[in-house]
Design an enzyme around this catalytic site. Structure first.
Site, PDB file in Angstrom:
ATOM      1  N   THR A  65       0.840  -1.312   0.108  1.00 45.62           N
ATOM      2  CA  THR A  65      -0.324  -0.008  -0.427  1.00 45.62           C
ATOM      3  C   THR A  65       0.908   1.451  -0.276  1.00 45.62           C
ATOM      4  O   THR A  65       0.765   2.187  -0.731  1.00 45.62           O
ATOM      5  CB  THR A  65      -0.980  -0.229   1.090  1.00 45.62           C
ATOM      6  OG1 THR A  65      -1.364  -0.817   1.220  1.00 45.62           O
ATOM      7  CG2 THR A  65      -1.662   1.243   0.894  1.00 45.62           C
ATOM      8  N   THR A  66       1.805   0.940   0.965  1.00 43.99           N
ATOM      9  CA  THR A  66       2.958   2.449   0.960  1.00 43.99           C
ATOM     10  C   THR A  66       3.440   2.706  -0.748  1.00 43.99           C
ATOM     11  O   THR A  66       3.393   4.022   0.264  1.00 43.99           O
ATOM     12  CB  THR A  66       3.969   2.493   1.729  1.00 43.99           C
ATOM     13  OG1 THR A  66       2.978   2.067   3.808  1.00 43.99           O
ATOM     14  CG2 THR A  66       4.312   3.658   2.762  1.00 43.99           C
TER      15      THR A  66
ATOM     16  N   TYR B  32     -12.983  -4.526  -3.586  1.00 41.41           N
ATOM     17  CA  TYR B  32     -14.052  -3.649  -4.209  1.00 41.41           C
ATOM     18  C   TYR B  32     -14.759  -4.980  -4.572  1.00 41.41           C
ATOM     19  O   TYR B  32     -16.254  -4.942  -4.237  1.00 41.41           O
ATOM     20  CB  TYR B  32     -12.654  -3.514  -5.882  1.00 41.41           C
ATOM     21  CG  TYR B  32     -14.592  -2.569  -6.397  1.00 41.41           C
ATOM     22  CD1 TYR B  32     -15.257  -1.769  -5.760  1.00 41.41           C
ATOM     23  CD2 TYR B  32     -14.684  -2.819  -7.762  1.00 41.41           C
ATOM     24  CE1 TYR B  32     -16.486  -0.752  -6.974  1.00 41.41           C
ATOM     25  CE2 TYR B  32     -16.039  -3.340  -8.598  1.00 41.41           C
ATOM     26  CZ  TYR B  32     -16.861  -1.548  -8.340  1.00 41.41           C
ATOM     27  OH  TYR B  32     -17.701  -1.047  -8.350  1.00 41.41           O
TER      28      TYR B  32
ATOM     29  N   TYR C 158      -2.353 -10.618   3.315  1.00 43.54           N
ATOM     30  CA  TYR C 158      -2.273  -8.959   3.944  1.00 43.54           C
ATOM     31  C   TYR C 158      -3.484  -8.697   4.289  1.00 43.54           C
ATOM     32  O   TYR C 158      -4.959  -8.188   3.470  1.00 43.54           O
ATOM     33  CB  TYR C 158      -2.223  -7.806   2.990  1.00 43.54           C
ATOM     34  CG  TYR C 158      -1.990  -6.588   3.291  1.00 43.54           C
ATOM     35  CD1 TYR C 158      -2.051  -6.313   4.152  1.00 43.54           C
ATOM     36  CD2 TYR C 158      -1.229  -5.586   2.315  1.00 43.54           C
ATOM     37  CE1 TYR C 158      -2.235  -4.770   4.855  1.00 43.54           C
ATOM     38  CE2 TYR C 158      -0.992  -4.069   2.443  1.00 43.54           C
ATOM     39  CZ  TYR C 158      -1.868  -4.021   3.672  1.00 43.54           C
ATOM     40  OH  TYR C 158      -1.049  -2.549   4.077  1.00 43.54           O
TER      41      TYR C 158
ATOM     42  N   ARG D 232      -9.126  -1.060   3.493  1.00 40.16           N
ATOM     43  CA  ARG D 232      -9.161  -0.398   2.672  1.00 40.16           C
ATOM     44  C   ARG D 232     -10.351  -1.268   1.617  1.00 40.16           C
ATOM     45  O   ARG D 232      -9.949  -1.008   0.644  1.00 40.16           O
ATOM     46  CB  ARG D 232      -7.013  -0.245   2.101  1.00 40.16           C
ATOM     47  CG  ARG D 232      -6.299   0.703   2.836  1.00 40.16           C
ATOM     48  CD  ARG D 232      -6.174   0.394   2.066  1.00 40.16           C
ATOM     49  NE  ARG D 232      -4.610   1.953   3.167  1.00 40.16           N
ATOM     50  CZ  ARG D 232      -4.666   2.796   2.364  1.00 40.16           C
ATOM     51  NH1 ARG D 232      -5.118   2.931   0.636  1.00 40.16           N
ATOM     52  NH2 ARG D 232      -3.418   4.103   2.782  1.00 40.16           N
TER      53      ARG D 232
ATOM     54  N   LYS E 192      -0.037  -9.791   7.363  1.00 40.75           N
ATOM     55  CA  LYS E 192       0.191  -8.827   7.947  1.00 40.75           C
ATOM     56  C   LYS E 192      -0.901  -8.512   7.869  1.00 40.75           C
ATOM     57  O   LYS E 192      -1.925  -7.740   7.579  1.00 40.75           O
ATOM     58  CB  LYS E 192       1.024  -7.527   6.486  1.00 40.75           C
ATOM     59  CG  LYS E 192       0.640  -6.100   7.393  1.00 40.75           C
ATOM     60  CD  LYS E 192       1.350  -5.554   5.771  1.00 40.75           C
ATOM     61  CE  LYS E 192       1.193  -4.095   5.880  1.00 40.75           C
ATOM     62  NZ  LYS E 192       1.513  -3.416   5.029  1.00 40.75           N
TER      63      LYS E 192
ATOM     64  N   ILE F 253       5.346  -4.294  10.125  1.00 44.37           N
ATOM     65  CA  ILE F 253       5.770  -4.262   8.803  1.00 44.37           C
ATOM     66  C   ILE F 253       5.340  -2.663   8.590  1.00 44.37           C
ATOM     67  O   ILE F 253       3.735  -2.318   8.616  1.00 44.37           O
ATOM     68  CB  ILE F 253       5.120  -4.736   7.641  1.00 44.37           C
ATOM     69  CG1 ILE F 253       5.104  -5.717   7.894  1.00 44.37           C
ATOM     70  CG2 ILE F 253       5.210  -3.748   6.723  1.00 44.37           C
ATOM     71  CD1 ILE F 253       4.914  -7.151   6.441  1.00 44.37           C
TER      72      ILE F 253
END
Length: 296
Positions: free
Chosen positions: A48-49, A111, A137, A142, A165, A207
């Site tokens: 994501t980052t 989504y 993850y 999100r 994560k 993380i």
């Protein structure tokens, strides 16, 4: 099957960009090298980052390959390989393995809103396609969907699915997973603010977004805990808390990229739909850097 167990402070790397939005590989190389020298125990590219949703596949591949090359075996590299298309995620995971990544980080499909059975089949298909470990993850904030404890227990029976994560900020989760999963399972926090509490609940590390700009401090938190210096770990976490908060004053990674620009690490450019920080948020990030002693 033997797998790397990730511990300590793992940096969820930003993807440095030039002002025109193109990838800034010289800054990425300097950032990776600095991270390792500052004590980061592993690197995570294209999560994501790293703004993975706005990079092309060629760019995604290039960032993973360059990160692995610069790391040069000094620390493991986890490669993001997530998508809401299972076929696309398999392609990214296969590339990660070919490039030499130590593991693939695979996010819950966003989504589409799959059922728990859909999640099970998605992750199983990816794990079947590669031989490097798969780290799940879980980030419902999100992706909307969340992997249930029961589905984790099913997935953990796969020899290639080795960890998580956890970005739920639910501190019951590591306890529940330890009870539900009957093999060593690598649990990493995905929330900087809960890093110490997650360790206390049986986690292995974090993380981290904050470690992009404060790698030594984030590594020190983890090392203090590993050496049973609980008070020191808590004191360091308290010192970092204003920075953790500031780096999420707007959507990640805009705040951390601005912080990186203030420290001369990389430019602040993000790709649309992420916008530059507002002036109020800029002041908040700058003040947090000063309060933490990272900026005078």
């Amino acid at each position: 099957m033997s797998h790397t167990r990730f511990t300590g402070s793992v940096t969820a790397l930003i993807t440095p960009m030039n002002q025109d939005g193109s990838l800034d590989f010289p800054s990425l190389e300097k950032l990776v090298d600095w991270q390792i020298k500052e004590g980061t125990s592993a690197l995570c590219a294209m999560g994501t980052t790293g703004e993975s949703p706005t990079l092309s596949h060629d760019e995604h591949h290039a960032v993973v390959e360059r990160t692995i090359k610069i790391a040069g075996g000094r620390v493991p590299v986890i490669a993001g390989a997530g998508s809401n298309s299972t076929a696309e995620a398999i392609d990214l995971a296969r590339h990660a393995e070919k490039a030499g990544a130590s593991a693939a980080l695979v996010v819950t499909p966003y989504y589409n809103k799959p059922t728990q059975e859909g999640l099970y089949r998605h992750f199983t298909a990816i794990a079947d396609a590669i031989s490097i470990p798969v780290i799940l993850y879980n980030i419902p904030g999100r992706s909307v969907v969340e992997i249930s404890v029961e589905t984790f227990a099913r997935l953990a029976k796969h020899g290639n699915i080795t960890g998580v994560k956890d970005a739920t900020a639910n501190l019951l989760r590591p306890l529940q997973l330890r009870r539900a999963i009957d093999k060593p399972f690598n649990q990493l926090s995905g929330e900087d603010g809960t890093a110490v509490a997650f360790l206390a609940a049986g986690g292995d590390g974090c993380i981290s977004v904050t470690s992009n700009i404060a790698p030594a401090l984030c590594a020190a938190v983890q090392k203090a805990w590993q050496h049973n210096k609980t008070d020191e770990a808590i004191a360091l976490q308290d010192k970092l808390l204003p920075l953790h908060d500031a780096l999420f004053c707007e959507s990640n990674p805009a705040p951390v990229k601005y912080a990186a620009s203030l420290l001369g690490l990389a430019g602040e450019t993000t790709r649309l739909p992420l916008a530059p920080l507002t002036e109020t948020s800029r002041q908040k990030v700058k003040q947090a850097l000063m309060d933490t002693g990272l900026l005078s």
